[in-house]
Design an enzyme around this catalytic site. Structure first.
Site, PDB file in Angstrom:
ATOM      1  N   GLU A   1       0.769  -1.102  -0.014  1.00 52.78           N
ATOM      2  CA  GLU A   1       0.111   0.184  -0.049  1.00 52.78           C
ATOM      3  C   GLU A   1       0.912   1.301   0.010  1.00 52.78           C
ATOM      4  OE1 GLU A   1      -3.012   0.510  -0.578  1.00 52.78           O
ATOM      5  OE2 GLU A   1      -3.777  -1.524  -0.432  1.00 52.78           O
TER       6      GLU A   1
ATOM      7  N   TYR B   1      -6.976   6.151   4.358  1.00 52.07           N
ATOM      8  CA  TYR B   1      -7.216   5.184   3.348  1.00 52.07           C
ATOM      9  C   TYR B   1      -6.433   3.853   3.732  1.00 52.07           C
ATOM     10  CZ  TYR B   1      -6.537   2.489  -0.896  1.00 52.07           C
ATOM     11  OH  TYR B   1      -6.209   1.317  -1.804  1.00 52.07           O
TER      12      TYR B   1
ATOM     13  N   ASP C   1     -10.404   5.857  -1.375  1.00 55.40           N
ATOM     14  CA  ASP C   1      -9.537   6.782  -2.295  1.00 55.40           C
ATOM     15  C   ASP C   1     -10.370   7.442  -3.329  1.00 55.40           C
ATOM     16  OD1 ASP C   1     -10.165   4.528  -3.957  1.00 55.40           O
ATOM     17  OD2 ASP C   1      -8.097   3.862  -4.349  1.00 55.40           O
TER      18      ASP C   1
END
Length: 331
Positions: free
Chosen positions: A53, A136, A154
């Site tokens: 991520e 997020y 997002d």
């Protein structure tokens, strides 16, 4: 009368719940059948998901894959990452850019070793407290690694929800983003949050694209209000605020026309404008394709300037490409 209102309200709520559940089921079913094959999806290790991520921030998946694999080969555990030098981490990050991300990974790994005995935290607020992790990323890790019912909102999710519910509000505004967060929070209630969040990611990346969405292939097209109202290419509304600019601090992008075919860009600072009027009517931002006709740009600006006392158009004609804002400059 009261009974009739209650009956109508109950019927509406029932319809809404039924519609929402259908959307969730269709999306999750589509994701399970069509999910993209990425190395970080091979397991639910929070460390692996965290690394992926962070790498995926501002970087495409195709670029990230080889870096992700090399990084985990070098730093296979959180302890290995924490004990490495920052120079070693930077070396493995070389080419990905945005090196602050690598620094935050290194610092957070050390925090996890000291505070959580080397085990990645499983509470949303603890994850959110780590450096370089926002709402997020914390939501993605919490839902994918631990199955927690936490939204991961997002740009993809903002776009999908805006279209699905025909939200004609500016998604760049914080209050609208909070509203969409609450909508997603309701959608994942008692659902497979991991599959739902990842389904939204894949749907936004492959089908519900910013431009020219592939609606014919969309699993939730039937109930999408933007599709029903033919607003897919209009939504979402995403207008970022133009920052107020002050003399001696601002730089303005303009394209100066020095000839009929010369569209070269020039950066003009406030100091370059000393020879002009104390107050200048100026048009900024400019990516011309095709450029405006010279006379049209000049005459349009002059007309605006004539309406405002004390203003005049700069003596040089500007070549403007898709002007995005009108700005008054005062010395």
């Amino acid at each position: 009368m009261a009974l009739a209102i209650f009956f109508f309200s109950s019927k509406f709520i029932s319809f809404k719940i039924k519609k929402v559940n259908k959307m969730q089921k269709e999306l999750i079913k589509w994701y399970q059948q069509n999910k993209r094959d990425f190395p970080w999806r091979k397991d639910q290790d929070p460390y692996h998901i965290w690394i992926s991520e962070i790498m995926l921030q501002q970087t495409t998946t195709e670029t990230v894959i080889p870096y992700y694999e090399r990084f985990l080969e070098k730093f296979s555990t959180i302890e290995a990452l924490a004990s490495a030098s920052l120079e070693e981490v930077y070396k493995m990050w070389e080419g990905l850019g945005y090196y602050r991300r690598a620094k935050h990974l290194h610092e957070s790994a050390q925090i996890i070793v000291e505070k959580y005995q080397g085990k990645f935290p499983n509470e949303y607020n603890d994850i959110l407290s780590l450096k370089g992790i926002g709402e997020y990323t914390a939501g993605a890790i919490s839902s994918i690694a631990y199955g927690k019912q936490v939204p991961a909102v997002d740009g993809n999710v903002l776009r999908i929800i805006s279209r699905y519910y025909l939200l004609k509000e500016n998604i760049a505004e914080t209050k609208v983003q909070k509203k969409i967060y609450q909508i997603v929070q309701e959608l994942i209630l008692n659902q497979d949050a991991s599959a739902f969040n990842q389904g939204m990611m894949d749907l936004g990346a492959t089908i519900c694209k910013p431009v020219h969405p592939l609606c014919s292939r969309c699993p939730i097209q039937k109930e999408c209000l933007a599709f029903k109202n033919k607003q897919m290419d209009v939504l979402p509304i995403n207008i970022k605020k133009i920052k107020k600019m002050y003399p001696k601090k601002a730089f303005f992008q303009a394209a100066e026309a020095q000839g009929p075919t010369d569209h070269s860009n020039k950066t003009i600072s406030i100091n370059d404008l000393r020879d002009y009027s104390p107050r200048i009517f100026f048009i900024i931002n400019c990516k011309p394709n095709p450029p405006f006709r010279r006379n049209t740009a000049r005459s349009g600006a002059r007309k605006q300037a004539e309406r405002a006392p004390g203003l005049r158009f700069a003596t040089r004609t500007l070549r403007i490409r898709r002007p995005s804002a009108l700005v008054f400059i005062s010395n």
